[in-house]
Design a protein around this motif. Sequence first.
Motif, short mmCIF file in Angstrom:
data_model
loop_
_atom_site.label_atom_id
_atom_site.label_comp_id
_atom_site.label_asym_id
_atom_site.label_seq_id
_atom_site.Cartn_x
_atom_site.Cartn_y
_atom_site.Cartn_z
N ILE A 281 19.65 27.08 55.31
CA ILE A 281 20.55 28.23 55.39
C ILE A 281 20.31 29.00 56.68
CG2 ILE A 281 21.07 30.49 54.38
CD1 ILE A 281 20.67 29.21 51.62
N LYS A 282 19.06 29.24 57.00
CA LYS A 282 18.73 29.98 58.22
C LYS A 282 19.23 29.25 59.46
CE LYS A 282 14.92 32.30 60.61
NZ LYS A 282 15.62 33.61 60.55
N GLU A 283 19.07 27.93 59.47
CA GLU A 283 19.54 27.14 60.62
C GLU A 283 21.05 27.23 60.78
OE1 GLU A 283 19.36 22.52 62.32
OE2 GLU A 283 18.63 23.00 60.30
N ARG A 284 21.77 27.11 59.67
CA ARG A 284 23.22 27.18 59.72
C ARG A 284 23.70 28.59 60.10
NH1 ARG A 284 27.87 24.89 61.11
NH2 ARG A 284 29.61 25.78 59.96
N VAL A 285 23.07 29.60 59.54
CA VAL A 285 23.42 30.99 59.86
C VAL A 285 23.23 31.26 61.34
CG1 VAL A 285 22.75 33.40 59.54
CG2 VAL A 285 23.07 31.93 57.55
N ASN A 286 22.10 30.84 61.89
CA ASN A 286 21.85 31.04 63.31
C ASN A 286 22.86 30.31 64.17
OD1 ASN A 286 19.66 32.77 63.05
ND2 ASN A 286 18.17 31.10 62.93
N PHE A 287 23.31 29.13 63.70
CA PHE A 287 24.31 28.37 64.45
C PHE A 287 25.62 29.14 64.54
CE2 PHE A 287 27.96 25.51 64.49
CZ PHE A 287 27.71 24.76 65.62
N VAL A 288 26.12 29.65 63.42
CA VAL A 288 27.41 30.36 63.46
C VAL A 288 27.29 31.71 64.15
CG1 VAL A 288 28.40 29.14 61.49
CG2 VAL A 288 27.16 31.27 61.11
N ILE A 289 26.12 32.34 64.03
CA ILE A 289 25.90 33.59 64.76
C ILE A 289 26.05 33.35 66.26
CG2 ILE A 289 24.07 35.20 65.51
CD1 ILE A 289 23.21 35.41 62.61
N ASP A 290 25.46 32.25 66.73
CA ASP A 290 25.58 31.89 68.14
C ASP A 290 27.02 31.53 68.49
OD1 ASP A 290 24.30 31.13 70.77
OD2 ASP A 290 25.15 29.19 70.21
N ARG A 291 27.72 30.85 67.56
CA ARG A 291 29.09 30.40 67.83
C ARG A 291 30.04 31.57 68.00
NH1 ARG A 291 32.93 29.98 69.52
NH2 ARG A 291 34.58 28.42 69.47
N VAL A 292 29.87 32.63 67.24
CA VAL A 292 30.78 33.78 67.35
C VAL A 292 30.24 34.83 68.31
CG1 VAL A 292 31.67 33.37 65.03
CG2 VAL A 292 29.83 35.05 65.36
N LYS A 293 29.14 34.47 68.99
CA LYS A 293 28.56 35.33 70.04
C LYS A 293 28.16 36.71 69.52
CE LYS A 293 30.94 32.99 73.87
NZ LYS A 293 31.49 31.87 73.07
N LEU A 294 27.44 36.70 68.42
CA LEU A 294 26.83 37.93 67.90
C LEU A 294 25.45 38.07 68.54
CD1 LEU A 294 27.73 37.88 64.11
CD2 LEU A 294 28.13 39.80 65.66
N ILE A 295 25.30 39.03 69.41
CA ILE A 295 24.08 39.17 70.18
C ILE A 295 23.20 40.29 69.63
CG2 ILE A 295 23.14 39.62 72.49
CD1 ILE A 295 25.81 38.57 73.61
N ASN A 296 21.94 39.97 69.35
CA ASN A 296 20.94 40.95 68.90
C ASN A 296 21.40 41.74 67.67
OD1 ASN A 296 19.28 40.26 71.12
ND2 ASN A 296 20.38 41.71 72.43
N ALA A 297 22.02 41.03 66.72
CA ALA A 297 22.54 41.72 65.54
C ALA A 297 22.00 41.17 64.23
CB ALA A 297 24.06 41.64 65.53
N ASN A 298 21.16 40.15 64.28
CA ASN A 298 20.73 39.45 63.06
C ASN A 298 20.20 40.36 61.97
OD1 ASN A 298 20.89 37.54 65.25
ND2 ASN A 298 19.88 36.05 63.93
#
Length: 255
Positions: free
Chosen positions: A114-131
């Motif tokens: 789950i963490k791997e997939r979440v980080n992937f889509v976070i990067d895809r939509v360009k969410l920076i420093n928001a995790n």
Amino acid sequence: MIEVKNLEKTFGDQKVLKGITTTFDSGKTNLIIGQSGSGKTVFLKSLLGIHTPEAGTIEFDGRVYSNLTDDEKRELRTEIGMVFQGSALFDSMTVEENIGFPLKMFTKKTAAEIKERVNFVIDRVKLINANTKKPSEISGGMQKRVAIARAIVNNPKYLFCDEPNSGLDPKTAIVIDNLIKEITEEYDITTIINTHDMNSVMEIGDKIVFLKNGLLEWEGSNKEIFKTDNEAVTDFVYSSELFKKVRRMYLEDDK
């Protein structure tokens, strides 16, 4: 692909949808537009299975929704992503937790997966420093990115967006439009957007379905809408002087 055939929906004595037939192709941004009361919200909710039409069919890549078993309907819902008008994020959860919620609810993935997939889509939509931030700690535009990331985290075949630009400034709205279009094409998703934003029509309208009084009044692309002589469409789309000027430019360039 989603195919709609002769769809009808009635509430009491009022027939809201009056035999709508259309097709929404995969890899395309399909927009539903129309005035308030035209039936576009009921249409979207019918496609989502929230409303049950009295007549007609909705087919998801050949699967007739009304013929599916309860288990098959639940399986289909796992193939659907949804971006709500107000983002509908959980205030008590972080960005990571909001995005990962569908995976925890509907899959058997491990915490690491789950963490791997979440980080992937976070990067895809360009969410920076928001995790690790909460929704109240990020801007409206970032909240929309979170909503989009959550909608695509489970690799949906179908993406529904209800007024995704609501409450956004024009510049941010264009960014969100482009992000939705990029993701649609990249993952070959059937994307359907309920909108009143004419900038979205101009920028990303691969197909536009215009409803009026529960009927499909017109359909075509964002280029074709500038050339149509359909009076209902022109009255709706070109209610401002800006869009009248844009239409004249399109028609002049086409000569």
